[in-house]
Design an enzyme around this catalytic site. Sequence first.
Site, mmCIF file in Angstrom:
data_model
loop_
_atom_site.group_PDB
_atom_site.id
_atom_site.type_symbol
_atom_site.label_atom_id
_atom_site.label_comp_id
_atom_site.label_asym_id
_atom_site.label_seq_id
_atom_site.Cartn_x
_atom_site.Cartn_y
_atom_site.Cartn_z
ATOM 1 N N LYS A 195 2.059 43.864 83.062
ATOM 2 C CA LYS A 195 2.655 44.986 83.149
ATOM 3 C C LYS A 195 4.510 45.017 82.747
ATOM 4 O O LYS A 195 4.619 43.739 82.808
ATOM 5 C CB LYS A 195 2.536 45.606 84.568
ATOM 6 C CG LYS A 195 1.146 45.853 84.805
ATOM 7 C CD LYS A 195 0.491 47.055 84.191
ATOM 8 C CE LYS A 195 -0.732 47.302 83.906
ATOM 9 N NZ LYS A 195 -1.561 47.780 85.157
HETATM 10 C C1 LIG Z 1 -2.788 48.282 85.811
HETATM 11 C C2 LIG Z 1 -2.842 49.646 86.357
HETATM 12 C C3 LIG Z 1 -3.186 49.814 87.710
HETATM 13 C C4 LIG Z 1 -3.417 48.789 88.807
HETATM 14 O O1 LIG Z 1 -2.634 48.130 88.879
HETATM 15 P P1 LIG Z 1 -2.898 46.580 89.894
HETATM 16 O O2 LIG Z 1 -1.460 46.086 90.205
HETATM 17 O O3 LIG Z 1 -3.565 45.857 88.927
HETATM 18 O O4 LIG Z 1 -3.592 46.945 91.011
HETATM 19 C C5 LIG Z 1 -3.323 51.333 88.082
HETATM 20 N N1 LIG Z 1 -3.098 52.170 87.431
HETATM 21 C C6 LIG Z 1 -2.860 51.972 85.910
HETATM 22 C C7 LIG Z 1 -2.613 53.081 85.133
HETATM 23 C C8 LIG Z 1 -2.719 50.730 85.541
HETATM 24 O O5 LIG Z 1 -2.404 50.293 84.103
#
Ligand SMILES: *Cc1c(COP(=O)(O)O)cnc(C)c1O
Length: 395
Positions: A195
Amino acid sequence: MNASANSVHIPYSRVVCDGQELELIREVLESGWLTTAGKCALFEEKFASVVNVEFACAVNSCTAALHLALESLGVGPGDRIFVPTMTFTATAEVVRYLGADPIFLDVEYGTSLVTPSILEKAVADHPGAKALIVVHFGGQAADMLGGQGPGLMDICRRNGIRVIEDAAHAFPARQKEQMVGSIGDITCFSFYANKPITTGEGGMVTTNDPELARRIRLMRLHGIDRDIWNRYTADKPSWEYDVLAPGFKYNMPDINAAIGLAQLDRAYLLRQNRERCARFYFDKLQNLEGVDLPVILDNYENHAWHLFPIILQDAISVDRNDFIERMAARGIGTSVHYKPLHRMSYYQNRYSLNPVDFPNAEKVWRGCVSLPIYPSLNENELQYICSSIEDILKH
Ligand SMILES: *Cc1c(COP(=O)(O)O)cnc(C)c1O
Protein backbone atom coordinates in the site's frame (compact mmCIF):
# COMPACT_ATOMS: atom_id res chain seq x y z
CA MET A 1 16.30 -0.08 -22.85
CA ASN A 2 18.87 -2.48 -24.10
CA ALA A 3 18.11 -5.52 -22.03
CA SER A 4 16.83 -8.72 -23.53
CA ALA A 5 13.46 -9.95 -22.38
CA ASN A 6 14.67 -12.60 -19.99
CA SER A 7 17.12 -10.34 -18.18
CA VAL A 8 14.49 -7.71 -17.38
CA HIS A 9 12.59 -8.02 -14.16
CA ILE A 10 10.12 -5.32 -13.24
CA PRO A 11 7.93 -6.62 -10.43
CA TYR A 12 4.38 -5.34 -10.06
CA SER A 13 5.26 -3.85 -6.70
CA ARG A 14 8.47 -3.03 -4.84
CA VAL A 15 8.54 -1.80 -1.24
CA VAL A 16 10.77 1.15 -0.38
CA CYS A 17 12.16 1.14 3.17
CA ASP A 18 15.21 3.36 2.76
CA GLY A 19 14.43 5.93 5.45
CA GLN A 20 14.72 5.68 9.22
CA GLU A 21 12.96 2.31 9.41
CA LEU A 22 15.89 0.30 10.80
CA GLU A 23 16.92 2.98 13.25
CA LEU A 24 13.43 3.28 14.71
CA ILE A 25 12.96 -0.51 14.87
CA ARG A 26 16.25 -0.70 16.74
CA GLU A 27 14.92 1.80 19.30
CA VAL A 28 11.90 -0.42 19.84
CA LEU A 29 14.01 -3.57 20.28
CA GLU A 30 16.36 -1.81 22.68
CA SER A 31 13.47 -0.41 24.69
CA GLY A 32 12.41 -3.95 25.56
CA TRP A 33 8.77 -3.08 24.85
CA LEU A 34 7.65 -4.70 21.61
CA THR A 35 3.88 -4.36 21.67
CA THR A 36 1.73 -1.23 21.48
CA ALA A 37 3.37 1.69 23.31
CA GLY A 38 5.07 5.00 22.70
CA LYS A 39 5.93 4.52 19.01
CA CYS A 40 2.32 3.65 18.27
CA ALA A 41 1.07 6.70 20.17
CA LEU A 42 3.50 8.91 18.27
CA PHE A 43 2.51 7.37 14.94
CA GLU A 44 -1.17 8.09 15.73
CA GLU A 45 -0.40 11.65 16.73
CA LYS A 46 1.63 12.39 13.59
CA PHE A 47 -0.84 10.65 11.30
CA ALA A 48 -3.74 12.65 12.77
CA SER A 49 -1.82 15.83 12.19
CA VAL A 50 -1.02 14.92 8.55
CA VAL A 51 -4.66 14.18 7.68
CA ASN A 52 -5.86 17.05 9.87
CA VAL A 53 -8.25 14.98 11.96
CA GLU A 54 -9.04 14.89 15.68
CA PHE A 55 -8.55 11.17 16.39
CA ALA A 56 -6.34 8.48 14.84
CA CYS A 57 -6.30 4.93 16.16
CA ALA A 58 -3.65 2.50 14.86
CA VAL A 59 -4.67 -1.12 14.30
CA ASN A 60 -3.13 -4.25 12.81
CA SER A 61 -4.91 -4.06 9.41
CA CYS A 62 -7.35 -2.02 7.38
CA THR A 63 -9.73 -4.96 7.64
CA ALA A 64 -9.66 -4.53 11.44
CA ALA A 65 -10.15 -0.79 10.93
CA LEU A 66 -13.26 -1.37 8.80
CA HIS A 67 -14.64 -3.89 11.29
CA LEU A 68 -14.14 -1.46 14.20
CA ALA A 69 -15.68 1.38 12.16
CA LEU A 70 -18.89 -0.54 11.48
CA GLU A 71 -19.04 -1.83 15.05
CA SER A 72 -18.71 1.68 16.45
CA LEU A 73 -21.69 2.77 14.33
CA GLY A 74 -23.77 0.00 15.89
CA VAL A 75 -24.08 -2.04 12.70
CA GLY A 76 -25.66 -5.41 13.40
CA PRO A 77 -27.83 -8.22 11.99
CA GLY A 78 -30.37 -7.03 9.44
CA ASP A 79 -28.59 -3.77 8.66
CA ARG A 80 -27.83 -3.05 5.02
CA ILE A 81 -24.59 -1.38 3.95
CA PHE A 82 -23.77 0.01 0.50
CA VAL A 83 -20.46 -1.39 -0.82
CA PRO A 84 -18.99 -0.98 -4.32
CA THR A 85 -18.53 -4.23 -6.23
CA MET A 86 -15.14 -3.05 -7.54
CA THR A 87 -13.09 -3.61 -4.39
CA PHE A 88 -11.15 -6.11 -2.34
CA THR A 89 -13.24 -8.59 -0.37
CA ALA A 90 -12.22 -7.00 2.96
CA THR A 91 -14.54 -4.05 2.25
CA ALA A 92 -17.57 -6.36 2.18
CA GLU A 93 -16.55 -9.19 4.50
CA VAL A 94 -16.53 -6.89 7.54
CA VAL A 95 -20.24 -6.23 6.93
CA ARG A 96 -20.80 -9.98 7.24
CA TYR A 97 -18.67 -10.18 10.44
CA LEU A 98 -21.46 -8.21 12.12
CA GLY A 99 -24.31 -10.14 10.53
CA ALA A 100 -25.30 -7.23 8.31
CA ASP A 101 -25.72 -7.46 4.53
CA PRO A 102 -23.83 -5.62 1.79
CA ILE A 103 -25.79 -4.01 -1.03
CA PHE A 104 -23.41 -3.99 -3.97
CA LEU A 105 -23.11 -0.88 -6.13
CA ASP A 106 -21.90 -0.59 -9.70
CA VAL A 107 -19.11 1.93 -10.36
CA GLU A 108 -18.36 4.49 -13.01
CA TYR A 109 -16.37 3.31 -16.07
CA GLY A 110 -13.04 5.13 -16.19
CA THR A 111 -12.67 5.94 -12.49
CA SER A 112 -14.07 2.73 -10.97
CA LEU A 113 -15.64 4.99 -8.33
CA VAL A 114 -19.16 5.13 -6.92
CA THR A 115 -20.70 8.40 -8.14
CA PRO A 116 -23.44 10.54 -6.58
CA SER A 117 -25.88 9.44 -9.29
CA ILE A 118 -25.16 5.75 -8.69
CA LEU A 119 -25.73 6.32 -4.97
CA GLU A 120 -28.94 8.36 -5.52
CA LYS A 121 -30.42 5.49 -7.48
CA ALA A 122 -29.34 2.91 -4.89
CA VAL A 123 -30.87 4.95 -2.08
CA ALA A 124 -34.17 5.08 -3.98
CA ASP A 125 -34.05 1.31 -4.58
CA HIS A 126 -32.98 0.43 -1.02
CA PRO A 127 -34.43 2.90 1.45
CA GLY A 128 -33.25 2.50 5.03
CA ALA A 129 -29.66 1.40 4.36
CA LYS A 130 -27.54 2.25 7.38
CA ALA A 131 -24.15 3.14 5.93
CA LEU A 132 -22.04 3.56 2.82
CA ILE A 133 -18.51 2.24 2.59
CA VAL A 134 -16.93 4.30 -0.16
CA VAL A 135 -13.68 3.07 -1.74
CA HIS A 136 -11.28 5.69 -3.03
CA PHE A 137 -10.26 3.46 -5.90
CA GLY A 138 -6.62 3.57 -6.90
CA GLY A 139 -5.92 6.53 -4.63
CA GLN A 140 -8.41 8.98 -6.12
CA ALA A 141 -11.14 10.24 -3.79
CA ALA A 142 -14.72 9.59 -4.88
CA ASP A 143 -16.92 12.68 -5.22
CA MET A 144 -17.52 13.21 -1.50
CA LEU A 145 -18.03 16.96 -1.49
CA GLY A 146 -19.92 17.64 -4.73
CA GLY A 147 -19.74 20.94 -6.52
CA GLN A 148 -21.87 20.92 -9.64
CA GLY A 149 -24.42 18.75 -7.85
CA PRO A 150 -24.65 17.01 -4.49
CA GLY A 151 -21.67 14.94 -3.36
CA LEU A 152 -21.80 11.53 -1.69
CA MET A 153 -21.72 13.26 1.74
CA ASP A 154 -24.79 15.39 0.92
CA ILE A 155 -26.78 12.39 -0.24
CA CYS A 156 -25.84 10.37 2.83
CA ARG A 157 -26.56 13.20 5.29
CA ARG A 158 -29.93 13.82 3.66
CA ASN A 159 -30.88 10.15 4.00
CA GLY A 160 -29.46 9.39 7.44
CA ILE A 161 -26.72 7.17 6.00
CA ARG A 162 -23.39 7.03 7.84
CA VAL A 163 -20.20 7.27 5.77
CA ILE A 164 -17.14 5.06 6.14
CA GLU A 165 -14.25 5.68 3.77
CA ASP A 166 -12.11 2.74 2.70
CA ALA A 167 -8.94 4.72 2.03
CA ALA A 168 -6.68 1.66 1.72
CA HIS A 169 -5.38 3.19 -1.54
CA ALA A 170 -5.68 6.83 -0.65
CA PHE A 171 -2.86 8.14 1.49
CA PRO A 172 -2.00 10.91 1.17
CA ALA A 173 -4.98 12.11 -0.88
CA ARG A 174 -7.17 15.20 -0.91
CA GLN A 175 -10.46 16.47 -2.21
CA LYS A 176 -10.57 20.21 -2.73
CA GLU A 177 -8.71 21.39 0.37
CA GLN A 178 -9.75 18.50 2.60
CA MET A 179 -7.54 15.52 3.36
CA VAL A 180 -8.99 12.06 2.88
CA GLY A 181 -9.32 10.93 6.48
CA SER A 182 -11.21 14.00 7.65
CA ILE A 183 -14.27 13.95 5.40
CA GLY A 184 -16.62 11.04 6.21
CA ASP A 185 -17.73 9.83 9.65
CA ILE A 186 -14.83 7.37 9.81
CA THR A 187 -11.91 6.66 7.48
CA CYS A 188 -9.87 3.44 7.32
CA PHE A 189 -6.33 3.22 5.95
CA SER A 190 -4.16 0.21 5.11
CA PHE A 191 -0.43 -0.17 5.72
CA TYR A 192 -0.21 -3.61 4.12
CA ALA A 193 3.11 -4.28 2.37
CA ASN A 194 2.11 -2.98 -1.08
CA LYS A 195 0.00 0.00 0.00
CA PRO A 196 1.08 3.68 -0.39
CA ILE A 197 2.86 3.58 2.96
CA THR A 198 3.47 0.36 4.87
CA THR A 199 4.05 -1.01 8.34
CA GLY A 200 4.30 -4.60 7.00
CA GLU A 201 0.78 -5.23 8.21
CA GLY A 202 -1.27 -2.45 9.75
CA GLY A 203 -4.05 0.07 9.46
CA MET A 204 -5.44 3.29 10.91
CA VAL A 205 -8.92 4.53 11.79
CA THR A 206 -9.54 8.28 11.78
CA THR A 207 -12.57 10.30 12.89
CA ASN A 208 -13.53 13.69 14.26
CA ASP A 209 -16.28 12.17 16.44
CA PRO A 210 -15.11 11.68 20.06
CA GLU A 211 -17.79 9.06 20.81
CA LEU A 212 -16.86 6.92 17.81
CA ALA A 213 -13.17 7.33 18.66
CA ARG A 214 -13.80 6.20 22.23
CA ARG A 215 -15.67 3.08 21.09
CA ILE A 216 -13.04 2.22 18.47
CA ARG A 217 -10.22 2.57 21.02
CA LEU A 218 -12.09 0.41 23.51
CA MET A 219 -12.87 -2.36 21.03
CA ARG A 220 -9.38 -2.32 19.51
CA LEU A 221 -7.97 -4.03 22.60
CA HIS A 222 -10.33 -6.51 24.29
CA GLY A 223 -12.83 -3.90 25.45
CA ILE A 224 -10.44 -3.04 28.28
CA ASP A 225 -10.99 0.43 29.70
CA ARG A 226 -7.33 1.49 29.72
CA ASP A 227 -4.79 0.48 27.15
CA ILE A 228 -1.81 -1.54 28.30
CA TRP A 229 0.64 1.28 27.79
CA ASN A 230 -1.45 3.55 30.04
CA ARG A 231 -1.67 0.78 32.59
CA TYR A 232 2.09 0.79 32.92
CA THR A 233 2.65 4.51 32.78
CA ALA A 234 -0.30 5.92 34.77
CA ASP A 235 -0.29 6.50 38.53
CA LYS A 236 -2.99 3.96 39.33
CA PRO A 237 -1.90 0.41 40.20
CA SER A 238 -0.99 -1.24 36.93
CA TRP A 239 -2.86 -4.50 37.53
CA GLU A 240 -6.25 -2.89 37.69
CA TYR A 241 -8.51 -2.70 34.67
CA ASP A 242 -12.13 -3.30 33.78
CA VAL A 243 -13.68 -5.01 30.75
CA LEU A 244 -16.55 -3.04 29.26
CA ALA A 245 -17.26 -5.12 26.15
CA PRO A 246 -16.08 -8.27 24.33
CA GLY A 247 -13.52 -6.40 22.26
CA PHE A 248 -11.02 -7.52 19.66
CA LYS A 249 -7.24 -7.97 19.49
CA TYR A 250 -6.50 -5.38 16.81
CA ASN A 251 -3.71 -3.26 18.32
CA MET A 252 -0.63 -2.25 16.32
CA PRO A 253 2.72 -3.40 17.81
CA ASP A 254 5.45 -0.77 18.21
CA ILE A 255 7.77 -2.55 15.76
CA ASN A 256 5.19 -1.92 13.05
CA ALA A 257 4.53 1.62 14.26
CA ALA A 258 8.29 2.31 14.02
CA ILE A 259 8.20 1.40 10.32
CA GLY A 260 5.07 3.54 9.96
CA LEU A 261 6.79 6.59 11.47
CA ALA A 262 9.69 6.26 9.04
CA GLN A 263 7.31 5.85 6.11
CA LEU A 264 5.11 8.74 7.20
CA ASP A 265 8.11 11.07 7.06
CA ARG A 266 8.44 10.32 3.37
CA ALA A 267 4.76 9.87 2.45
CA TYR A 268 4.64 12.98 0.26
CA LEU A 269 7.94 12.20 -1.42
CA LEU A 270 6.76 8.66 -2.21
CA ARG A 271 3.45 10.02 -3.53
CA GLN A 272 5.25 12.50 -5.73
CA ASN A 273 7.36 9.72 -7.19
CA ARG A 274 4.28 7.64 -7.98
CA GLU A 275 2.80 10.73 -9.64
CA ARG A 276 5.96 10.90 -11.77
CA CYS A 277 5.21 7.36 -13.00
CA ALA A 278 1.56 8.26 -13.70
CA ARG A 279 2.56 11.33 -15.72
CA PHE A 280 5.00 9.22 -17.73
CA TYR A 281 2.25 6.72 -18.56
CA PHE A 282 -0.25 9.43 -19.53
CA ASP A 283 2.33 11.06 -21.73
CA LYS A 284 3.42 7.89 -23.56
CA LEU A 285 0.14 6.01 -23.73
CA GLN A 286 -2.40 8.77 -24.38
CA ASN A 287 -2.63 8.15 -28.11
CA LEU A 288 -2.55 4.38 -27.93
CA GLU A 289 -5.60 2.96 -29.68
CA GLY A 290 -7.75 0.40 -27.96
CA VAL A 291 -6.72 1.39 -24.44
CA ASP A 292 -8.58 3.56 -21.94
CA LEU A 293 -6.41 5.33 -19.40
CA PRO A 294 -7.64 6.13 -15.89
CA VAL A 295 -9.92 9.18 -15.70
CA ILE A 296 -8.76 11.91 -13.32
CA LEU A 297 -11.55 13.93 -11.69
CA ASP A 298 -9.53 16.60 -10.01
CA ASN A 299 -5.81 17.30 -10.28
CA TYR A 300 -2.76 15.04 -10.15
CA GLU A 301 -1.60 16.44 -6.82
CA ASN A 302 -4.71 15.34 -4.90
CA HIS A 303 -4.32 11.73 -6.02
CA ALA A 304 -2.36 9.15 -4.00
CA TRP A 305 -1.48 7.20 -7.18
CA HIS A 306 -1.64 3.78 -5.61
CA LEU A 307 -2.76 2.13 -8.87
CA PHE A 308 -2.41 2.83 -12.55
CA PRO A 309 -5.18 0.72 -14.07
CA ILE A 310 -5.54 0.75 -17.85
CA ILE A 311 -8.52 -0.86 -19.57
CA LEU A 312 -8.16 -2.78 -22.83
CA GLN A 313 -11.24 -2.02 -24.88
CA ASP A 314 -13.57 -4.83 -25.89
CA ALA A 315 -12.97 -4.17 -29.59
CA ILE A 316 -9.24 -4.90 -29.68
CA SER A 317 -7.87 -8.31 -30.57
CA VAL A 318 -5.67 -8.87 -27.52
CA ASP A 319 -7.55 -10.24 -24.58
CA ARG A 320 -6.65 -9.18 -21.06
CA ASN A 321 -5.33 -12.52 -19.85
CA ASP A 322 -3.13 -12.89 -22.94
CA PHE A 323 -1.89 -9.35 -22.45
CA ILE A 324 -0.85 -10.14 -18.87
CA GLU A 325 0.99 -13.27 -19.99
CA ARG A 326 2.80 -11.42 -22.75
CA MET A 327 3.84 -8.68 -20.34
CA ALA A 328 5.09 -11.38 -17.95
CA ALA A 329 7.07 -12.97 -20.78
CA ARG A 330 8.86 -9.63 -21.11
CA GLY A 331 9.62 -9.59 -17.40
CA ILE A 332 6.90 -7.12 -16.41
CA GLY A 333 4.60 -7.82 -13.49
CA THR A 334 1.03 -6.55 -13.65
CA SER A 335 -2.11 -7.07 -11.60
CA VAL A 336 -5.91 -6.88 -11.86
CA HIS A 337 -8.09 -4.54 -9.77
CA TYR A 338 -10.47 -6.15 -9.37
CA LYS A 339 -12.39 -9.23 -10.19
CA PRO A 340 -15.59 -7.63 -8.89
CA LEU A 341 -17.20 -9.01 -5.75
CA HIS A 342 -20.44 -9.87 -7.57
CA ARG A 343 -18.36 -12.50 -9.41
CA MET A 344 -16.99 -14.08 -6.23
CA SER A 345 -18.80 -17.33 -5.34
CA TYR A 346 -19.66 -16.42 -1.78
CA TYR A 347 -21.32 -13.07 -2.55
CA GLN A 348 -22.77 -14.21 -5.87
CA ASN A 349 -24.44 -17.23 -4.30
CA ARG A 350 -25.53 -15.71 -1.04
CA TYR A 351 -27.08 -12.63 -2.63
CA SER A 352 -28.07 -14.13 -6.02
CA LEU A 353 -26.10 -11.46 -7.83
CA ASN A 354 -26.37 -11.09 -11.58
CA PRO A 355 -23.49 -9.56 -13.60
CA VAL A 356 -25.97 -7.71 -15.86
CA ASP A 357 -26.83 -5.51 -12.89
CA PHE A 358 -23.22 -4.23 -12.84
CA PRO A 359 -22.60 -3.22 -16.48
CA ASN A 360 -19.78 -0.74 -15.83
CA ALA A 361 -17.90 -2.98 -13.41
CA GLU A 362 -18.25 -5.81 -15.95
CA LYS A 363 -16.78 -3.66 -18.69
CA VAL A 364 -13.88 -2.66 -16.44
CA TRP A 365 -13.32 -6.24 -15.34
CA ARG A 366 -13.10 -7.58 -18.90
CA GLY A 367 -10.19 -5.29 -19.79
CA CYS A 368 -8.49 -4.02 -16.65
CA VAL A 369 -4.75 -4.37 -16.09
CA SER A 370 -2.84 -2.48 -13.40
CA LEU A 371 0.64 -1.35 -14.41
CA PRO A 372 3.58 -1.10 -11.99
CA ILE A 373 3.58 2.25 -10.16
CA TYR A 374 6.01 2.80 -7.30
CA PRO A 375 8.71 5.28 -6.31
CA SER A 376 11.72 3.21 -7.37
CA LEU A 377 10.55 2.73 -10.99
CA ASN A 378 13.03 4.57 -13.16
CA GLU A 379 12.57 6.15 -16.60
CA ASN A 380 14.21 3.23 -18.42
CA GLU A 381 11.84 0.81 -16.80
CA LEU A 382 8.83 3.03 -17.50
CA GLN A 383 9.89 3.38 -21.12
CA TYR A 384 10.37 -0.39 -21.42
CA ILE A 385 6.89 -0.98 -20.00
CA CYS A 386 5.32 1.50 -22.43
CA SER A 387 7.13 0.13 -25.50
CA SER A 388 6.17 -3.39 -24.48
CA ILE A 389 2.50 -2.40 -24.28
CA GLU A 390 2.65 -0.78 -27.72
CA ASP A 391 4.40 -3.82 -29.13
CA ILE A 392 1.92 -6.30 -27.72
CA LEU A 393 -1.07 -4.31 -28.93
CA LYS A 394 0.39 -4.05 -32.44
CA HIS A 395 0.97 -7.79 -32.90
C1 LIG B 1 -5.77 -3.79 0.91
C2 LIG B 1 -7.19 -3.38 1.01
C3 LIG B 1 -7.96 -3.62 2.17
C4 LIG B 1 -7.45 -4.44 3.31
O1 LIG B 1 -6.30 -3.94 3.89
P1 LIG B 1 -5.52 -4.83 4.97
O2 LIG B 1 -4.63 -3.83 5.65
O3 LIG B 1 -4.74 -5.85 4.20
O4 LIG B 1 -6.52 -5.42 5.87
C5 LIG B 1 -9.24 -3.12 2.21
N1 LIG B 1 -9.78 -2.44 1.18
C6 LIG B 1 -9.08 -2.22 0.04
C7 LIG B 1 -9.74 -1.45 -1.06
C8 LIG B 1 -7.78 -2.69 -0.09
O5 LIG B 1 -7.10 -2.50 -1.22
